[in-house]
Design a protein around this motif. Structure first.
Motif, PDB file in Angstrom:
ATOM      1  N   THR A 209      21.477  43.562  50.840  1.00 25.42           N
ATOM      2  CA  THR A 209      22.802  43.118  50.780  1.00 25.42           C
ATOM      3  C   THR A 209      23.570  44.195  49.428  1.00 25.42           C
ATOM      4  O   THR A 209      22.473  43.462  48.556  1.00 25.42           O
ATOM      5  N   SER A 210      24.404  43.949  49.527  1.00 25.10           N
ATOM      6  CA  SER A 210      25.731  44.449  48.267  1.00 25.10           C
ATOM      7  C   SER A 210      26.997  43.909  48.795  1.00 25.10           C
ATOM      8  O   SER A 210      27.887  44.976  48.472  1.00 25.10           O
ATOM      9  N   ASP A 211      27.210  42.294  48.916  1.00 22.80           N
ATOM     10  CA  ASP A 211      28.628  42.025  49.652  1.00 22.80           C
ATOM     11  C   ASP A 211      29.721  41.961  48.187  1.00 22.80           C
ATOM     12  O   ASP A 211      30.806  42.281  48.543  1.00 22.80           O
ATOM     13  N   LYS A 212      28.703  41.323  47.255  1.00 24.76           N
ATOM     14  CA  LYS A 212      29.478  41.008  45.914  1.00 24.76           C
ATOM     15  C   LYS A 212      28.958  41.200  44.630  1.00 24.76           C
ATOM     16  O   LYS A 212      29.435  41.576  43.896  1.00 24.76           O
ATOM     17  N   PHE A 213      27.684  41.112  44.817  1.00 23.11           N
ATOM     18  CA  PHE A 213      26.899  41.254  43.880  1.00 23.11           C
ATOM     19  C   PHE A 213      26.166  42.101  43.577  1.00 23.11           C
ATOM     20  O   PHE A 213      25.643  42.808  44.525  1.00 23.11           O
ATOM     21  N   GLY A 466      33.028  51.418  37.830  1.00 26.06           N
ATOM     22  CA  GLY A 466      32.269  49.939  38.370  1.00 26.06           C
ATOM     23  C   GLY A 466      32.105  48.511  37.263  1.00 26.06           C
ATOM     24  O   GLY A 466      31.349  48.095  37.791  1.00 26.06           O
ATOM     25  N   ILE A 467      33.521  48.228  36.988  1.00 23.36           N
ATOM     26  CA  ILE A 467      33.264  47.382  35.791  1.00 23.36           C
ATOM     27  C   ILE A 467      33.584  45.353  36.643  1.00 23.36           C
ATOM     28  O   ILE A 467      34.453  45.806  36.714  1.00 23.36           O
ATOM     29  N   GLU A 468      33.358  45.035  35.841  1.00 21.08           N
ATOM     30  CA  GLU A 468      33.449  43.035  35.904  1.00 21.08           C
ATOM     31  C   GLU A 468      34.843  43.171  34.811  1.00 21.08           C
ATOM     32  O   GLU A 468      34.650  43.633  33.479  1.00 21.08           O
ATOM     33  N   GLY A 469      36.166  42.774  35.679  1.00 20.88           N
ATOM     34  CA  GLY A 469      36.848  42.206  34.662  1.00 20.88           C
ATOM     35  C   GLY A 469      38.404  41.729  35.484  1.00 20.88           C
ATOM     36  O   GLY A 469      37.832  41.020  36.322  1.00 20.88           O
ATOM     37  N   PHE A 470      39.639  41.788  35.227  1.00 25.29           N
ATOM     38  CA  PHE A 470      40.558  41.401  35.815  1.00 25.29           C
ATOM     39  C   PHE A 470      41.520  41.935  36.743  1.00 25.29           C
ATOM     40  O   PHE A 470      42.365  42.681  36.622  1.00 25.29           O
ATOM     41  N   TYR A 471      40.909  41.576  38.200  1.00 23.72           N
ATOM     42  CA  TYR A 471      41.392  42.423  38.963  1.00 23.72           C
ATOM     43  C   TYR A 471      43.267  42.320  40.012  1.00 23.72           C
ATOM     44  O   TYR A 471      43.151  40.958  39.594  1.00 23.72           O
ATOM     45  N   HIS A 472      43.554  43.089  40.394  1.00 18.02           N
ATOM     46  CA  HIS A 472      45.226  42.144  41.312  1.00 18.02           C
ATOM     47  C   HIS A 472      44.914  41.502  42.214  1.00 18.02           C
ATOM     48  O   HIS A 472      44.991  40.402  41.843  1.00 18.02           O
ATOM     49  N   ALA A 473      43.487  41.256  42.536  1.00 18.58           N
ATOM     50  CA  ALA A 473      42.875  40.255  43.641  1.00 18.58           C
ATOM     51  C   ALA A 473      42.080  39.700  42.693  1.00 18.58           C
ATOM     52  O   ALA A 473      40.458  39.895  42.316  1.00 18.58           O
ATOM     53  N   PRO A 474      42.503  38.439  42.742  1.00 16.20           N
ATOM     54  CA  PRO A 474      41.732  37.184  42.016  1.00 16.20           C
ATOM     55  C   PRO A 474      40.189  37.575  42.351  1.00 16.20           C
ATOM     56  O   PRO A 474      40.236  37.300  43.774  1.00 16.20           O
ATOM     57  N   GLN A 475      39.691  36.807  41.359  1.00 16.49           N
ATOM     58  CA  GLN A 475      37.812  36.193  41.896  1.00 16.49           C
ATOM     59  C   GLN A 475      37.090  37.916  42.654  1.00 16.49           C
ATOM     60  O   GLN A 475      36.310  37.994  43.492  1.00 16.49           O
ATOM     61  N   THR A 476      37.703  39.107  42.369  1.00 14.83           N
ATOM     62  CA  THR A 476      37.442  40.311  42.973  1.00 14.83           C
ATOM     63  C   THR A 476      35.937  40.461  41.668  1.00 14.83           C
ATOM     64  O   THR A 476      36.549  40.843  40.588  1.00 14.83           O
ATOM     65  N   THR A 477      34.747  40.842  43.152  1.00 14.92           N
ATOM     66  CA  THR A 477      33.825  41.330  41.701  1.00 14.92           C
ATOM     67  C   THR A 477      33.951  43.069  41.684  1.00 14.92           C
ATOM     68  O   THR A 477      34.631  43.849  42.466  1.00 14.92           O
ATOM     69  N   ALA A 478      32.579  43.791  40.829  1.00 16.84           N
ATOM     70  CA  ALA A 478      33.152  45.424  40.747  1.00 16.84           C
ATOM     71  C   ALA A 478      32.725  45.443  42.029  1.00 16.84           C
ATOM     72  O   ALA A 478      33.308  46.974  42.453  1.00 16.84           O
ATOM     73  N   LEU A 479      31.581  45.439  42.156  1.00 14.54           N
ATOM     74  CA  LEU A 479      31.272  45.569  43.342  1.00 14.54           C
ATOM     75  C   LEU A 479      31.819  45.916  44.847  1.00 14.54           C
ATOM     76  O   LEU A 479      32.570  46.453  46.146  1.00 14.54           O
ATOM     77  N   GLU A 480      32.610  44.677  45.253  1.00 17.24           N
ATOM     78  CA  GLU A 480      33.934  43.822  46.423  1.00 17.24           C
ATOM     79  C   GLU A 480      35.013  45.140  45.956  1.00 17.24           C
ATOM     80  O   GLU A 480      35.659  45.968  46.995  1.00 17.24           O
ATOM     81  N   ALA A 481      35.759  45.934  45.021  1.00 18.34           N
ATOM     82  CA  ALA A 481      36.430  46.447  44.869  1.00 18.34           C
ATOM     83  C   ALA A 481      35.656  47.973  44.875  1.00 18.34           C
ATOM     84  O   ALA A 481      37.120  48.519  45.412  1.00 18.34           O
ATOM     85  N   GLN A 482      34.880  48.337  44.541  1.00 18.77           N
ATOM     86  CA  GLN A 482      34.555  49.426  44.707  1.00 18.77           C
ATOM     87  C   GLN A 482      34.380  49.796  45.999  1.00 18.77           C
ATOM     88  O   GLN A 482      35.039  51.187  46.753  1.00 18.77           O
ATOM     89  N   ARG A 483      33.933  48.895  46.827  1.00 15.66           N
ATOM     90  CA  ARG A 483      34.110  49.306  48.589  1.00 15.66           C
ATOM     91  C   ARG A 483      35.710  48.953  48.661  1.00 15.66           C
ATOM     92  O   ARG A 483      35.880  50.068  49.959  1.00 15.66           O
ATOM     93  N   ILE A 484      36.103  48.450  48.386  1.00 14.94           N
ATOM     94  CA  ILE A 484      37.720  48.535  49.288  1.00 14.94           C
ATOM     95  C   ILE A 484      38.222  49.524  48.199  1.00 14.94           C
ATOM     96  O   ILE A 484      38.613  50.720  49.550  1.00 14.94           O
ATOM     97  N   GLY A 485      37.701  50.304  47.574  1.00 18.40           N
ATOM     98  CA  GLY A 485      38.890  51.308  47.098  1.00 18.40           C
ATOM     99  C   GLY A 485      37.627  52.528  48.223  1.00 18.40           C
ATOM    100  O   GLY A 485      38.840  54.117  48.540  1.00 18.40           O
ATOM    101  N   ILE A 486      36.577  52.417  48.393  1.00 20.39           N
ATOM    102  CA  ILE A 486      36.115  53.477  49.290  1.00 20.39           C
ATOM    103  C   ILE A 486      36.744  53.981  50.431  1.00 20.39           C
ATOM    104  O   ILE A 486      36.778  54.151  51.117  1.00 20.39           O
ATOM    105  N   GLN A 487      36.263  52.364  51.142  1.00 24.63           N
ATOM    106  CA  GLN A 487      37.017  51.877  52.247  1.00 24.63           C
ATOM    107  C   GLN A 487      38.486  52.372  52.288  1.00 24.63           C
ATOM    108  O   GLN A 487      39.370  53.123  53.535  1.00 24.63           O
ATOM    109  N   THR A 488      39.491  52.755  51.704  1.00 17.98           N
ATOM    110  CA  THR A 488      41.130  53.114  51.261  1.00 17.98           C
ATOM    111  C   THR A 488      40.563  54.553  51.374  1.00 17.98           C
ATOM    112  O   THR A 488      41.543  54.798  52.496  1.00 17.98           O
TER     113      THR A 488
END
Length: 823
Positions: A209-213, A466-488
């Motif tokens: 899996t690649s859900d968060k980490f 795909g960096i760790e940082g402070f996202y608009h949606a708190p507690q979001t990891t880099a891989l979660e954010a990336q997948r949200i973007g690709i889904q968009t």
């Protein structure tokens, strides 16, 4: 090696994972035992004396590592279980007894009939306050025995290690002998395979899996060189920062190197990624079984026909213009389109800035890119384009107007992720969780598809952003954010546009993209082909399991590009080196794109003969990766895997042998090594020879070749007659006028089809394995399906289809529905 799944032409048939009884007998199941005394677990295999590995779990909590020894209590339970691979035994270890730290719950599952198991660690916050978790370690061991950390039944010095990387080339894929190590550690991301060349046993571990980490694996060495000895071994679910400090964050300040930290509330829990492991004497089967699980678990998009065409990058790099693009489109349409070269892919350089892909560079495209793409469509070609969806340069509209759309550090500043090139044009990362950034992605990619006519989109540099940082949606990891973007992006372009992940963690985009880069960049040098070949070999199992493999373009012309130091080439490729480049694309079974200035290519008949070679084109159209027979067993003098086998039909195979060295090489390949019947009669011919003649194959195929070369052989069983492809069609017997009917066909792995053509009986003919067609009036139609394969004779089938009803011609206002563009 057994084939676990059946491939039907370009369509991979979905079926349950089955390992035959014979296969199960060859590979004894693994066993797991756990200790209540210290919380450790042991993995054993009956074919190896002693434990294969003894390990425990750990976690980094509130900035401090907690190891098994830091917990005062351990409990162990076992139970019968089941999973993706059948019945299993579940062992659960709980690390507990601390009031100031979460409990750790480690679940280990060993399958009953196959040599596989999986493991996952969960942190359960049993304290009364929130905790911050930076990493979950499912496997942690130290070398406490003479045999070292991993015992594969042979001396550690005989181990060879395949360590996959963060993306296809960051860092480069590594295949190394154990003692040949950089920085004293064999580090991998996602997948690691250790093979002992003496015992022939291998240890495989890979992320399911690649859900968060990000799954980071580190095999530390106690000593290197001929007397190599292992130290400790770690498998972490963690953030991307460790990898990016060596890449896009290399020149960034410390405040931009954000360590992932996820808050877990009291009574809540956080799970690691799930890891699959295996001990076996068949490493090919380990890799392929893992890949089949990836395909099914993540609903991989793997049915698209192989894109065959041209791309601009290695032909022009940043110098592509409207005029040169149009010339190449016209040349492609006039000379190569009839052979199947239909994709016209414009790479980077057309856009004004990274982060403004709908805004062309007016100096190079004065009439815009949309006008050019419509001319490309007029030539009967399929337009494709490059983007880096989550990179934003300082020159872009987003950076100057909306820095709040970017990923920030703790000080609220956009995180710097490097430069476009050589310190020029600073780059930042788009935050795909920000609603306005998502609207920008939808607008941009809708423009490319619906206004410009783009049907294929490359998405690059996603690992750098795909960096760790402070996202608009708190507690979001880099891989979660990336997948949200690709889904968009997928939602914006729809299901039928092909998306190609380039520069991206390898597992994370599976299920959203159709294609994915598996190799380093290629170009006009032999060295770039050699470097790319390692990834093509080591990731062969990903093709049509993760996605359709993208091996980068091939270069075969005499073109030179002096100002691109790494892969441009200051002198022309020799003809042998050109053959190597195109052969790599063919053995990958994936994208098949020319990377040359086409008018230059056309000036050399011997180079044109390569792109026109029907056997190479058939390898691409088949869409099946050649198996690197010597992936973990290549001879030291070969430097890297060199021998590839492609079984095209039960009658016909292709053997490709490369020489990566500076010396002449000889290989003797027995019938058994090539999976051939020892009693059958075979002929062998050379695919790339100027005049190809067939000769009888003896007990072995003897291959002598010069440096920087490839030889490709077609081996045919003459006792078997060539048969039309075995095809099964799904055709409705009836339908209604004005309503679309789906026509679908698939073929058998042992005798596949390469193309399908449907004649619908109303004057319309369409190509493809799955086609929708609408009849305009009632009648009984005779539908003809022609499927071509490797035999001279096609498979032709006829189906009657009865169409009833008629198309309503009256004006009915209440039947009208306003079309609305999705936000």
């Amino acid at each position: 090696m057994p084939n676990l799944y059946r491939i039907c032409g370009v369509i991979l048939c979905v079926s349950p994972l089955v390992i035959t009884a014979a296969s199960a007998q060859q590979h004894a199941a693994v066993q797991i035992t756990a200790s209540k005394a210290d919380g450790s677990y042991t993995i054993e295999a009956s074919v190896i004396d002693g434990a294969v590995i003894r390990a425990s779990a750990a976690a980094k909590v509130d900035g401090k590592w907690l190891h098994a020894a830091d917990y005062p209590q351990y409990s162990v339970t076992t139970a019968e279980a089941s999973g993706e691979m059948g019945q299993a035994k579940m062992t659960t270890i709980r690390y507990t007894g601390r009031k100031d730290a979460p409990d750790l719950l480690l679940r280990l599952r060993a399958y009953t009939d196959v040599p596989f198991g999986d493991l996952q660690l969960t942190a359960i916050n049993t304290t009364g306050a929130p905790v911050e978790i930076q990493s979950l370690r499912v496997l942690e061991t130290e070398s406490k025995t003479k045999g070292g950390t991993l015992n594969l039944g042979g001396p550690a010095a005989a181990d060879r290690v395949l360590s996959d990387s963060f993306s296809e080339d960051r860092p480069a894929m590594q295949l190394r002998d154990l003692g040949n190590v950089e920085n004293n550690v064999h580090r991998a991301v996602g997948v690691q395979l250790v093979y002992n060349q003496q015992s022939k046993q291998s240890w495989f571990i890979g992320a399911l899996t690649s859900d968060k980490f990000l799954s980071v694996l580190r095999l530390h060495m106690a000593s290197a060189g001929p007397a190599a000895a292992m130290g400790s071994y770690e498998v972490d679910s963690t953030g991307t920062t460790e990898l990016l400090i060596e890449n896009s964050l290399q020149d960034s300040p410390a405040k931009d190197r954000v360590e992932l930290s996820l808050r877990v509330a009291p009574a809540s829990e956080l799970a690691s990624e799930r890891m699959l492991f295996s001990v076996s004497s068949d490493y090919h089967q380990q890799l392929e079984t893992y890949a089949h699980l990836m395909r099914d678990l993540h609903h991989a998009r793997i049915t698209a026909p192989t894109p065959i065409g041209w791309w601009s990058w290695t032909a022009y790099y940043f110098g592509l213009s409207e005029g040169t693009a149009l010339t190449n489109a016209q040349w492609l349409a006039q000379h190569l389109k009839p052979l199947g070269y239909q994709f016209f892919h414009m790479d980077e350089g057309y856009q004004f800035a990274r982060g403004e892909y709908a805004t062309p560079d007016a100096s190079l495209f004065p009439r815009g890119v949309g006008a050019l793409e419509h001319m490309v469509l007029h030539e009967g070609l399929t337009p494709g384009i490059w983007t880096a969806p989550f990179e934003v340069s300082e020159r872009s509209w987003i950076f100057t107007h909306h820095p709040e759309w970017l990923v920030h550090n703790a000080q609220g500043e956009p995180i710097h992720i490097g430069f476009v090139t050589d310190g020029v044009d600073h780059l930042y990362a788009l935050d795909p969780t920000h609603p306005d950034a998502q609207a920008y992605l939808r607008s941009t990619y809708s423009m490319l598809v619906h206004n410009w006519g783009i049907r294929y989109i490359k998405m690059d540099f996603m690992e750098d952003s795909g960096i760790e940082g402070f996202y608009h949606a708190p507690q979001t990891t880099a891989l979660e954010a990336q997948r949200i973007g690709i889904q968009t992006i997928r939602d914006a372009v729809g299901p039928d546009v092909l998306l190609d992940k380039d520069g991206c963690e390898l597992l994370n985009p599976v299920g959203l993209v159709d294609m994915g880069r598996i190799s380093q960049d290629t170009g006009h040098t032999f060295s770039s082909s050699k470097d790319a070949a390692t990834g093509i070999a080591a990731r062969y199992y990903m093709n049509r399991n993760y996605y359709l493999a993208d091996p980068d373009a091939f270069s075969v012309s005499t073109q030179t590009v002096d100002d691109q130091n790494w892969h441009g080439g200051a002198k022309p490729l020799t003809l042998d080196e050109a053959k190597v480049s195109i052969a790599l694309s063919a053995v990958s079974g994936g994208l098949y794109e020319i990377g040359d200035d086409l008018p230059t290519l056309g000036e050399a008949a011997d180079r044109m003969a390569l792109v026109e070679n029907q056997d190479l084109l058939d390898m691409a159209r088949l869409g099946r990766a050649s198996i690197p027979l010597d992936l973990m067993t290549y001879e030291a003098a070969d430097l890297q895997p060199s021998i590839f086998l492609l079984k095209q039909t039960s009658r016909q195979s292709i053997v490709s042998v490369f020489n990566w060295s500076e010396d002449s090489r000889r290989h003797t390949l027995s019938r058994a090594a090539l999976g051939l019947d020892p009693k059958a009669d075979y002929t062998v011919s050379e695919v790339l020879a100027k005049t190809s003649t067939s000769a009888s194959l003896g007990d072995a195929l003897n291959v002598q070749q010069p440096p920087h070369s490839v030889r490709i052989f077609k081996i045919v069983n003459t006792r078997m007659a060539a048969q039309p492809p075995a095809v099964t069609a799904n055709v409705a017997s009836s339908g209604k006028a004005g309503e679309a009917i789906v026509f679908q066909a698939a073929s058998d792995e042992d005798n596949p089809a390469l193309s399908y053509s449907w004649e619908f009986g109303d004057g319309v003919t369409l190509d493809g394995a799955k086609i929708a067609h609408t009849y305009t009036h009632a009648g009984v139609y005779s539908v003809h399906l022609k499927a071509t394969g490797f035999a001279p004779t096609p498979n032709v089938q006829t189906f009657p289809v009865t169409i009833t009803g008629s198309i309503m011609t009256k004006f009915v206002p209440e039947n009208k529905h306003r079309f609305e563009v999705q936000p």
